[in-house]
Scaffold this motif. Structure first.
Motif, PDB file in Angstrom:
ATOM      1  N   SER A  88       0.856  -1.200   0.028  1.00 14.72           N
ATOM      2  CA  SER A  88      -0.034  -0.092   0.031  1.00 14.72           C
ATOM      3  C   SER A  88       0.904   1.169   0.016  1.00 14.72           C
ATOM      4  CB  SER A  88      -0.969   0.027   1.270  1.00 14.72           C
ATOM      5  OG  SER A  88      -0.170   0.431   2.356  1.00 14.72           O
ATOM      6  N   SER A  91       2.430  11.465  -0.155  1.00 11.90           N
ATOM      7  CA  SER A  91       2.264  12.053  -1.396  1.00 11.90           C
ATOM      8  C   SER A  91       2.799  13.541  -1.506  1.00 11.90           C
ATOM      9  CB  SER A  91       0.700  11.994  -1.611  1.00 11.90           C
ATOM     10  OG  SER A  91       0.256  10.710  -1.688  1.00 11.90           O
ATOM     11  N   ALA A 134       5.038   9.133 -10.634  1.00 13.49           N
ATOM     12  CA  ALA A 134       4.114   8.214 -11.040  1.00 13.49           C
ATOM     13  C   ALA A 134       4.540   7.909 -12.661  1.00 13.49           C
ATOM     14  CB  ALA A 134       2.855   8.808 -11.036  1.00 13.49           C
ATOM     15  N   SER A 153       0.440   2.402 -15.122  1.00 16.30           N
ATOM     16  CA  SER A 153      -0.135   1.446 -14.333  1.00 16.30           C
ATOM     17  C   SER A 153      -0.472   0.276 -15.345  1.00 16.30           C
ATOM     18  CB  SER A 153      -1.598   2.185 -14.039  1.00 16.30           C
ATOM     19  OG  SER A 153      -1.258   2.943 -13.203  1.00 16.30           O
ATOM     20  N   THR A 206       3.388  -0.237  -6.550  1.00 15.89           N
ATOM     21  CA  THR A 206       2.254  -0.321  -5.451  1.00 15.89           C
ATOM     22  C   THR A 206       0.794  -0.610  -6.066  1.00 15.89           C
ATOM     23  OG1 THR A 206       1.756   2.165  -5.907  1.00 15.89           O
ATOM     24  CG2 THR A 206       3.255   1.781  -4.373  1.00 15.89           C
ATOM     25  N   ASP A 237      -2.972   0.296  -6.964  1.00 12.73           N
ATOM     26  CA  ASP A 237      -3.664   1.309  -7.427  1.00 12.73           C
ATOM     27  C   ASP A 237      -5.189   1.056  -8.110  1.00 12.73           C
ATOM     28  OD1 ASP A 237      -4.485   4.003  -7.820  1.00 12.73           O
ATOM     29  OD2 ASP A 237      -3.080   4.326  -9.639  1.00 12.73           O
ATOM     30  N   ARG A 264       0.604   0.541 -10.029  1.00 11.30           N
ATOM     31  CA  ARG A 264       1.241   1.673 -10.531  1.00 11.30           C
ATOM     32  C   ARG A 264       2.779   1.637 -10.383  1.00 11.30           C
ATOM     33  NH1 ARG A 264       0.064   6.457 -12.801  1.00 11.30           N
ATOM     34  NH2 ARG A 264      -1.939   6.393 -11.759  1.00 11.30           N
TER      35      ARG A 264
END
Length: 81
Positions: free
Chosen positions: A5, A11, A33, A36, A60, A62, A67
């Motif tokens: 997670s 962020s 980022a 994905s 991670t 998403d 992602r």
């Protein structure tokens, strides 16, 4: 590295030479980022070249995808917004 997670991250928005980007801070390093992928296997396969070149990558979950986050070297980061 694969995280279960984003709870261990912070962020941020990052200004890079490419413009304003969504980012996270993990273990004191800034990642932005990238793409994905539908499955974890696809995400891992897509990052193989980066990893082979020594680029740090974090994957991670998403929503129903995975992602990929790419390390932004300090010299490419203009500021954290």
């Amino acid at each position: 590295m694969i995280l279960n997670s984003l709870s261990d991250t912070r962020s941020i928005e990052v200004m890079t030479i490419a413009g304003r980007e969504r980012g996270i801070v993990f273990l004191g390093k800034t990642f932005v980022a990238d793409k994905s992928y539908d499955t974890l296997d696809h995400a891992i396969a897509a990052t193989k070249k980066d990893i082979d070149l020594g680029v740090a990558v974090v994957i991670t979950p998403d929503a129903d995808q995975f992602r990929v986050w790419i390390l932004v070297p300090d010299q490419m980061r203009l500021q954290a917004a």
